[in-house]
Design an enzyme around this catalytic site. Sequence first.
Site, mmCIF file in Angstrom:
data_model
loop_
_atom_site.group_PDB
_atom_site.id
_atom_site.type_symbol
_atom_site.label_atom_id
_atom_site.label_comp_id
_atom_site.label_asym_id
_atom_site.label_seq_id
_atom_site.Cartn_x
_atom_site.Cartn_y
_atom_site.Cartn_z
ATOM 1 N N ASP A 32 36.851 -139.306 25.092
ATOM 2 C CA ASP A 32 37.478 -139.960 23.737
ATOM 3 C C ASP A 32 38.368 -141.198 23.153
ATOM 4 O OD1 ASP A 32 38.722 -136.558 23.892
ATOM 5 O OD2 ASP A 32 37.320 -136.687 24.228
ATOM 6 N N TYR A 35 34.822 -143.276 22.269
ATOM 7 C CA TYR A 35 33.979 -142.352 20.873
ATOM 8 C C TYR A 35 35.211 -143.230 19.594
ATOM 9 C CZ TYR A 35 33.622 -138.917 16.746
ATOM 10 O OH TYR A 35 33.226 -138.217 15.926
ATOM 11 N N ASP A 36 36.765 -142.702 20.069
ATOM 12 C CA ASP A 36 37.860 -143.271 19.051
ATOM 13 C C ASP A 36 37.630 -144.805 18.705
ATOM 14 O OD1 ASP A 36 40.392 -141.351 20.245
ATOM 15 O OD2 ASP A 36 38.626 -141.305 19.202
ATOM 16 N N SER A 81 21.515 -108.785 5.018
ATOM 17 C CA SER A 81 22.122 -108.046 5.490
ATOM 18 C C SER A 81 21.397 -107.190 6.621
ATOM 19 C CB SER A 81 23.399 -107.246 4.903
ATOM 20 O OG SER A 81 22.565 -106.423 4.207
ATOM 21 N N LEU A 82 22.394 -106.598 7.750
ATOM 22 C CA LEU A 82 21.679 -105.877 8.846
ATOM 23 C C LEU A 82 21.857 -104.549 8.464
ATOM 24 C CD1 LEU A 82 21.712 -108.268 11.882
ATOM 25 C CD2 LEU A 82 19.871 -107.779 10.592
ATOM 26 N N GLU A 112 19.960 -111.029 20.204
ATOM 27 C CA GLU A 112 20.757 -112.501 20.232
ATOM 28 C C GLU A 112 22.604 -111.985 20.126
ATOM 29 O OE1 GLU A 112 17.986 -113.839 16.713
ATOM 30 O OE2 GLU A 112 19.017 -115.628 16.960
ATOM 31 N N LYS A 114 26.055 -111.095 18.248
ATOM 32 C CA LYS A 114 26.352 -110.732 16.208
ATOM 33 C C LYS A 114 27.859 -112.164 16.490
ATOM 34 C CE LYS A 114 25.592 -107.508 12.978
ATOM 35 N NZ LYS A 114 27.611 -108.304 11.655
ATOM 36 N N LYS A 309 26.454 -102.567 16.544
ATOM 37 C CA LYS A 309 27.589 -102.867 16.386
ATOM 38 C C LYS A 309 28.851 -102.381 17.354
ATOM 39 C CE LYS A 309 29.426 -103.580 13.029
ATOM 40 N NZ LYS A 309 30.429 -105.216 12.959
HETATM 41 N N1 LIG Z 1 21.527 -114.361 15.868
HETATM 42 C C1 LIG Z 1 21.297 -113.653 14.200
HETATM 43 O O1 LIG Z 1 20.436 -113.127 14.063
HETATM 44 C C2 LIG Z 1 22.584 -113.281 13.866
HETATM 45 C C3 LIG Z 1 24.294 -113.590 14.394
HETATM 46 N N2 LIG Z 1 25.116 -113.611 14.701
HETATM 47 C C4 LIG Z 1 25.213 -113.056 12.741
HETATM 48 N N3 LIG Z 1 26.442 -112.678 12.532
HETATM 49 C C5 LIG Z 1 24.296 -112.263 12.228
HETATM 50 C C6 LIG Z 1 23.882 -111.701 11.042
HETATM 51 C C7 LIG Z 1 23.015 -111.670 10.526
HETATM 52 BR BR1 LIG Z 1 22.273 -110.702 8.955
HETATM 53 S S1 LIG Z 1 22.284 -112.351 11.537
HETATM 54 C C8 LIG Z 1 22.566 -112.696 12.855
#
Ligand SMILES: NC(=O)c1cnc(N)c2cc(Br)sc12
Length: 317
Positions: A32, A35-36, A81-82, A112, A114, A309
Amino acid sequence: MSEVEKKLATLRQQINDYNYQYHVLDAPTVPDAEYDHVMQTLRQLEAEHPELVTVDSPTQRVGGEPLAGFTKVEHTVPMLSLANAFNEQDLRNFDRRVREGLAVDQVDYVCELKIDGLAVSLRYQDGQFQQGATRGDGSIGEDITHNLRTIRSIPLKIKEKQTIEVRGEAFMPKRSFLALNEARLEREEEPFANPRNAAAGSLRQLDPKIAAARNLDIYLYAVGKWEAGTLATHSERLTYLQELGFKINPEWRKCQDIDEVINYVNGWLNHRADLAYEIDGIVIKIDRIAYHDILKTTAKSPRWAIAFKFPAEEAVT
Ligand SMILES: NC(=O)c1cnc(N)c2cc(Br)sc12
């Protein structure tokens, strides 16, 4: 280019490289103190030559005066939205609808994490960060460029002179959330209920100095408007965003069928606590972009993706 301009360009590139290694790769190469020292040298030289300060200089990440208000930003490519899945059967029904809709037997998916944060869109013009906005209602968001510039994992300049819009989730790591609430309690201020609220509250501040002090971070995961876009799959796009210098969550996986997707989902269901940030599920997308164009979207969400979810996690304390 004068000697001073060359020196300024070298110092800026050095700081940008240090930022990339520390905040994007999580792999700092200098202590650091180094960097500083370089940052202080750059600030000093810019103070002696104010006419040579550029908007993409790393010294300009935290703006001056607070804004008077937020301006509206139109998302030319809507931020969707999903639809949600809550159990294995929901995922199998999604897969069946997909394969029937495409009249194919096999579909590659990308899974991925969320991220439980705030969806944002970043617009780059000729490789320079121009504007960042909240999702808002998916069509109209709020301009929060002044706050997004303070997030050090967001590059002010990407590695190619691309004009591209990228989408991702800004979030507050669990450690930063705990430290922030501890400080708020000491000041007898109301603590934030969760890291998502803390991130949203930080990014909706008019004064960028507040967001700059909140240790926010970001993972990018999609492309919005991109004229030159030609990549055929979502997985290639993730790899390309990483090559441009964006921070991509490393836990993404390509799955060749819904059984592999279900294994990935079940794997993370019990390992959320190991992560340095909160997640509220798993996003599953069809990998081939041509299939997205065939299946299209309903009024508010894509038919080519779904969010599994997770049950609400016990509060971070
Ligand atoms: N990797 C992704 O696509 C992703 C990751 N985290 C989220 N909160 C969301 C929301 C949507 Br809409 S896509 C997505």
